[in-house]
Structure formats: structure tokens, C-alpha cells
Design a protein around this motif. Structure first.
Motif, mmCIF file in Angstrom:
data_model
loop_
_atom_site.group_PDB
_atom_site.id
_atom_site.type_symbol
_atom_site.label_atom_id
_atom_site.label_comp_id
_atom_site.label_asym_id
_atom_site.label_seq_id
_atom_site.Cartn_x
_atom_site.Cartn_y
_atom_site.Cartn_z
ATOM 1 N N MET A 1 -10.467 -3.996 -1.583
ATOM 2 C CA MET A 1 -9.786 -2.968 -0.808
ATOM 3 C C MET A 1 -9.014 -1.966 -1.654
ATOM 4 O O MET A 1 -8.905 -0.809 -1.269
ATOM 5 C CB MET A 1 -8.836 -3.606 0.214
ATOM 6 N N LEU A 2 -8.465 -2.393 -2.784
ATOM 7 C CA LEU A 2 -7.636 -1.436 -3.530
ATOM 8 C C LEU A 2 -8.466 -0.255 -4.058
ATOM 9 O O LEU A 2 -8.062 0.897 -3.897
ATOM 10 C CB LEU A 2 -6.858 -2.145 -4.642
ATOM 11 N N ALA B 1 -9.029 -8.998 3.702
ATOM 12 C CA ALA B 1 -9.399 -7.639 3.302
ATOM 13 C C ALA B 1 -9.178 -6.689 4.465
ATOM 14 O O ALA B 1 -8.600 -5.608 4.313
ATOM 15 C CB ALA B 1 -10.855 -7.601 2.857
ATOM 16 N N TYR B 2 -9.607 -7.098 5.633
ATOM 17 C CA TYR B 2 -9.462 -6.265 6.820
ATOM 18 C C TYR B 2 -7.992 -5.969 7.077
ATOM 19 O O TYR B 2 -7.587 -4.825 7.240
ATOM 20 C CB TYR B 2 -10.101 -6.983 8.005
ATOM 21 N N GLY C 1 -3.830 -2.326 7.288
ATOM 22 C CA GLY C 1 -2.378 -2.265 7.238
ATOM 23 C C GLY C 1 -1.847 -1.262 6.235
ATOM 24 O O GLY C 1 -0.766 -0.714 6.395
ATOM 25 N N SER C 2 -2.595 -1.030 5.156
ATOM 26 C CA SER C 2 -2.068 -0.156 4.107
ATOM 27 C C SER C 2 -2.590 1.270 4.205
ATOM 28 O O SER C 2 -2.072 2.164 3.546
ATOM 29 C CB SER C 2 -2.443 -0.696 2.721
ATOM 30 N N VAL D 1 1.003 0.932 -6.261
ATOM 31 C CA VAL D 1 2.431 0.688 -6.052
ATOM 32 C C VAL D 1 2.721 0.442 -4.567
ATOM 33 O O VAL D 1 3.449 -0.486 -4.202
ATOM 34 C CB VAL D 1 3.257 1.879 -6.594
ATOM 35 N N VAL D 2 2.095 1.251 -3.738
ATOM 36 C CA VAL D 2 2.291 1.059 -2.293
ATOM 37 C C VAL D 2 1.785 -0.319 -1.865
ATOM 38 O O VAL D 2 2.446 -1.052 -1.128
ATOM 39 C CB VAL D 2 1.552 2.173 -1.516
ATOM 40 N N VAL D 3 0.607 -0.690 -2.357
ATOM 41 C CA VAL D 3 0.025 -1.977 -1.962
ATOM 42 C C VAL D 3 0.835 -3.142 -2.556
ATOM 43 O O VAL D 3 1.003 -4.179 -1.919
ATOM 44 C CB VAL D 3 -1.466 -2.044 -2.359
#
Ligand SMILES: Nc1ncnc2c1ncn2[C@@H]1O[C@H](COP(=O)(O)OP(=O)(O)OP(=O)(O)O)[C@@H](O)[C@H]1O
Ligand SMILES: [Mg+2]
Lengths: 252, 258
Positions: B152-153, B46-47, B52-53, B104-106
Motif C-alpha cells: 500500500m505505501l 492492506a485494505y 484509512g490513509s 511520515v503520514v502513514v
């Protein structure tokens, strides 16, 4: 006394697509003994170990381990059996996200309630037995192929399983480490009375440790027997294999 | 090969895919129900995926908020309804673009990485090694990634919503002289708390799509390094298509009545 059978392949046929690897292959693994499987490269030796570990299923026939039929057994029910069996992979197959110590200790951490210090101790011992001290905290990608192979060996024996399947445990290792590994396999069997199946191309170590030798050729076991019987066999295939001659019934 | 035969083959492949996916989801749910969760791995995942995103999610959302504001402000001011711009930006961000763009990015960043990592574990026999040790690859690898994404999302989506609204507000003021107070009051009228929750529910579903598709493509990798490449690409393609399709269905179900 008639030896008891711990595991067996019973009339196993296995093909990948059109390619038939094993054809009506039967093999018995005697309880408490070391059985060595020899055969040409690509003959299907690793495939036999994968069958015995339940990683793949035969196209037809049966695989028995400790009285259980592995075929058509759901993955979940294999878990218990797999804790009694371990496979030392030909190319180690360590998890590359974990350190060597974590890799070797993984089966203990996941399947036992042992405290961390105790696990650390057992893992250190296992690494020591294959001549790998001081690499507890290294990552797999920092080690050589031979070191990885030995760490994989350590992971396979760390839980003291009843059946250990060693896939070419000494291939590519120097003669001293080869002896060390061969001794460890013999010692484990003597100390714990476990059963072992060893694939090897190293005739010297085979005849040092094997109780039984089986030769795989063209998808089936063509010769099987106690070590001395195989060593002195008049079977032309066995003779050619043992002498490494280019002349004989095995096409080169 | 005849058309019929090819059609049959495709159908079988599709059914196999569905069956495999269903089994994967089933086993993940079973692991979750039995609380067989590796917490440390989950938090690490998760971290990493969150940190990162974050930047790329913030940037894409910022520019999206800005462009919606730019387009709608232009029109709105022309028709004398500049006070509605805040509502337009917030409405589209919270209900549609925030969850979609973030997903979409993830999918591109994380879904592909999951497929590549698990795929390379397949070709180097690490997955077999896990099974051989009596460890379930699903519990070991899939569940932590699923949970990490599910946490996270939605969180990233909240950030995306906020930054997109702020970007919109800035452009509205700079470009059409709509003051922030009027922007915000319009936003509040257009969007309720309920919309935010529905948007986050979308994010949660998208997280499951990305995790399951990424893991499934990884686990079904065949054939060396090229196979890992194929798994990675198809993980992204399949999850993006599913995200768009699911987004439509969910918008219809969640917002259709209004
Ligand atoms: N997943 C697979 N798909 C297709 N063919 C396979 C697969 N796995 C193994 N084979 C084929 O099965 C045959 C036997 O493979 P296996 O790895 O068992 O050989 P081996 O006897 O262990 O050889 P070596 O001594 O070189 O390790 C090979 O010809 C290989 O091409
Ligand atoms: Mg092999």
C-alpha cells in the motif's frame, strides 16, 4: 507400580530483577494424573505454568516436558511440543480480533487439515462442554469475565493435548459452572489419559479432582503428595492453608 | 550513576535493540521465504490501511504540491523561466516529497496503530497465548502487516505524486498563468520513468521501516496501559527519524550520480 513423570521442574530459580519468585523449586508432574498446585496469591503459581509451557526461562535450573529440556531451546523447536501442551490462561487471553468460535477453533485451523465443518463441530462441542452455546459469533469484548474464562478453557482442550495446564479454571465462576468445569477436567483425563496441572484456590474442587497436590510457599514446593496424604497432613503450613486460619506459620 | 556506567547501559540497550530487530527481520524473512503467509489477514490489513490513509495522504500531498508551485512560480516568473515550474514541482514530488510525506503520514497513522494493537496484545497475554498454541506472532501478526504496508505505501505514493503534481499545475496556472501544456512538457523533461521507480523503491523501504519498528515496539511493550502508550509514541518517533535518515542515504545513492 512407580508412576512415570511427564514433566518436571528441576531446581528452578527464577527472578524478575531483584525480586526472586522461585527459589530452588523442584516439582514432578506424574503422567496421566491431575496435579493441583495451591499457594498464596502472588506465590508464583502462574509462573510455574508459564515455565512448563516454555513461555519464560528460569534464571537457573531446568524444565523438562515429555523428556525435552525446554531451557535454551529455540522458540522454533518448541512449536511441536506446544502442540501437545496447552495452557488455559488465568485471564483467558483470547485474541480480541477474532470471534469466540474462531478463537476456540484457531489451534485446529492452524495445526490440522480438518475441514471447516468438522472444526465447527468440534468447537461447538467444546463450547457446549463449558456451558457456552450460542456465543460462537460473539466477540471477546462482548462477554463477561467468567464467559471469557470458559471460552479460554474450551480453546485449551479443543486439540486434546497430552498436557493441559489450567490456571485457576474455576476462580470467579458460579458453583454450577465450577462443577461443570471440574467434571470436564476429570472426564478429559479419564477419556484421553492426558496429564493435567491445575492451579486452584477452590479446596472443594481440588479434593474432588486431584490425584496429587503440591503446595507452593515462598518460592518452593513445601508439601507434595497424593491427595489424601495432603488432606491429612500434619504440616502446619498445609494445615493452616487448608483451614484458612489466620493463626499459624504463614504470615498474614 | 557514573557517566561511564550510563554510557555502557545505553550501549547495551542499543545493541539489544539491534539484536531484537535483526531477529524480528530474520524471522519475517524466513516466514516469507517459506511462503507462510496469511493472505486473508494481509488483504484485510492492506485494505484498511489503504482506505484509512488515502484521504490524509491526498490532502497533505495536494497542499505540498500547491505550495511548491506557489513558491517556485513566484521566483520563476520573476526571472522569466516560468516554463520550468512544472519540472520543479514534479521533480521534488516524485523524487523526494511524495515518498517522504506519504511515509511520515502513514508512520503516524498506521505505525502507531500497529504498535498500539500489538502492545495491548502483549499486556493482555494474547501474544503469549499465540506462542502457547505453537503459533508464531511474527507469522501471525508481523508478516501480514509488513506485506500490507509494502503493497500500500508505494500505491499511496503514486496517488500522492499525482495529486501533488495536479495541485501544482493548478496553482501554476491560476497564479502565474503557466498553461498546463507547458507545465506538463517541462515535467516530462525533468523527470523520467526511472525517477518514479526510484521514488517507489524509497516507499518500499519506508514501508519496511514502519512495519518493523511498529511491530518491534509493540512486541517489546512492558508494563500495562502506560507501556502501550510509550510503545506507540516511540514507534512513531523512531520510524520518522529512520525515514528521514534513510531518505537522505537513498537519495544520495540513487540520485547522487546525477
Ligand atoms: N513479568 C513480570 N515482571 C515482574 N514481576 C512479575 C512478572 N510476572 C510475575 N511477576 C511477579 O511474580 C510473582 C508471582 O506471580 P504469579 O502470577 O506467578 O502469581 P500467582 O501465584 O499466579 O498469583 P495469583 O494466585 O494471584 O494468580 C508476583 O509477585 C508478581 O509480582
Ligand atoms: Mg496466577
Amino acid at each position: 507400580m512407580e508412576p512415570t513423570i511427564y514433566a518436571s521442574l528441576d531446581d528452578v530459580t527464577l527472578s524478575f530483577g531483584e525480586h526472586v519468585i522461585l527459589k530452588n523449586c523442584s516439582l514432578k508432574i506424574v503422567r496421566g494424573a491431575i496435579t493441583c498446585i495451591v499457594g498464596l496469591s502472588g506465590a508464583g503459581k502462574s509462573t510455574i505454568l508459564r515455565l512448563l509451557d516454555g513461555l519464560i526461562e528460569p534464571s537457573s535450573g531446568h524444565v523438562y516436558v515429555d523428556g525435552h529440556d525446554l531451557c535454551h531451546t529455540p522458540e522454533r523447536d518448541l512449536v511441536e511440543l506446544r502442540q501437545k501442551t496447552s495452557l488455559a490462561f488465568q485471564f483467558a487471553a483470547l485474541l480480541d480480533s477474532l470471534t469466540i468460535g474462531e478463537n476456540v477453533g484457531l489451534p485446529l485451523r492452524e495445526h490440522t487439515a480438518l475441514p471447516d465443518e468438522k472444526i465447527r463441530h468440534i468447537v461447538d462441542d467444546a463450547l457446549e462442554s463449558v456451558g457456552l452455546r450460542h456465543i460462537y459469533d460473539s466477540l471477546p469484548n462482548e462477554l463477561s469475565g467468567g464467559m471469557l474464562k470458559r471460552a479460554g478453557f474450551a480453546r485449551a482442550i479443543v486439540t486434546r493435548p497430552e498436557l493441559v495446564l489450567y490456571d485457576e479454571p474455576t476462580t470467579g465462576l458460579d458453583p454450577i459452572v465450577t462443577n461443570l468445569i471440574t467434571d470436564t477436567i476429570v472426564r478429559l483425563r479419564e477419556k484421553l489419559g492426558g496429564t493435567a496441572v491445575v492451579i486452584s484456590h477452590d479446596l472443594h474442587s481440588i479434593f474432588r479432582m486431584a490425584d496429587y497436590v503440591a503446595m507452593l510457599f515462598e518460592g518452593a514446593i513445601i508439601a507434595y503428595g497424593p491427595r489424601e496424604e495432603i488432606r491429612t497432613s500434619t504440616n502446619p503450613f498445609v494445615q493452616q492453608f487448608l483451614t484458612g486460619s489466620e493463626v499459624g506459620p504463614i504470615p498474614v | 550513576m557514573g557517566i561511564l556506567e550510563r554510557f555502557g547501559e545505553r550501549t547495551i540497550a542499543f545493541l539489544e535493540y539491534l539484536g531484537g530487530m535483526t531477529a524480528l527481520i530474520g524471522e519475517s524473512v524466513r516466514s516469507l521465504v517459506h511462503a507462510q503467509i496469511r493472505y486473508a489477514e494481509t488483504f484485510l490489513q492492506a485494505y484498511e490501511l489503504g482506505i484509512g490513509s488515502l484521504l490524509i495522504v491526498l490532502l497533505t500531498s495536494l497542499f505540498t504540491g500547491m505550495v511548491i508551485s506557489l513558491e517556485s512560480a513566484q521566483q520563476a516568473v520573476q526571472f522569466g523561466i516560468g516554463s520550468l515550474v512544472g519540472g520543479a514541482v514534479t521533480y521534488t514530488s516524485v523524487r523526494e516529497l511524495g515518498p517522504m510525506l506519504t511515509a511520515v503520514v502513514v508512520a503516524g497513522r498506521v505505525g502507531s496503530a500497529i504498535a498500539a494493537e500489538i502492545g495491548s496484545m502483549v499486556v493482555t497475554e494474547q501474544i503469549d497465548a499465540l506462542r502457547s498454541m505453537g503459533l508464531s506472532p511474527v507469522r501471525f501478526l508481523v508478516v501480514p502487516r509488513l506485506l500490507a504496508l509494502a503493497i500500500m505505501l508505494p500505491l499511496l505514493t503514486v496517488f500522492a505524486d499525482i495529486i501533488s503534481i495536479l495541485g501544482g499545475m493548478w496553482i501554476a496556472q491560476a497564479y502565474a498563468h503557466i498553461n498546463p501544456a507547458s507545465f506538463i512538457s517541462s515535467a516530462r523533461q525533468a523527470v523520467g520513468f526511472e525517477d518514479v521507480v526510484k521514488g517507489l523503491l524509497k516507499a518500499l523501504i519506508f514501508a519496511c521501516i514502519i512495519a518493523f519498528v511498529g511491530c518491534y515496539q509493540g512486541l517489546s511493550t512492558r508494563g500495562g496501559a502506560a507501556g502501550v502508550g510509550r510503545a506507540t509514541t516511540s514507534a512513531v518517533v523512531i520510524s520518522i527519524i529512520l525515514i528521514f535518515g534513510t531518505n537522505f542515504v537513498m537519495s544520495y545513492l540513487l540520485f547522487g550520480g546525477h
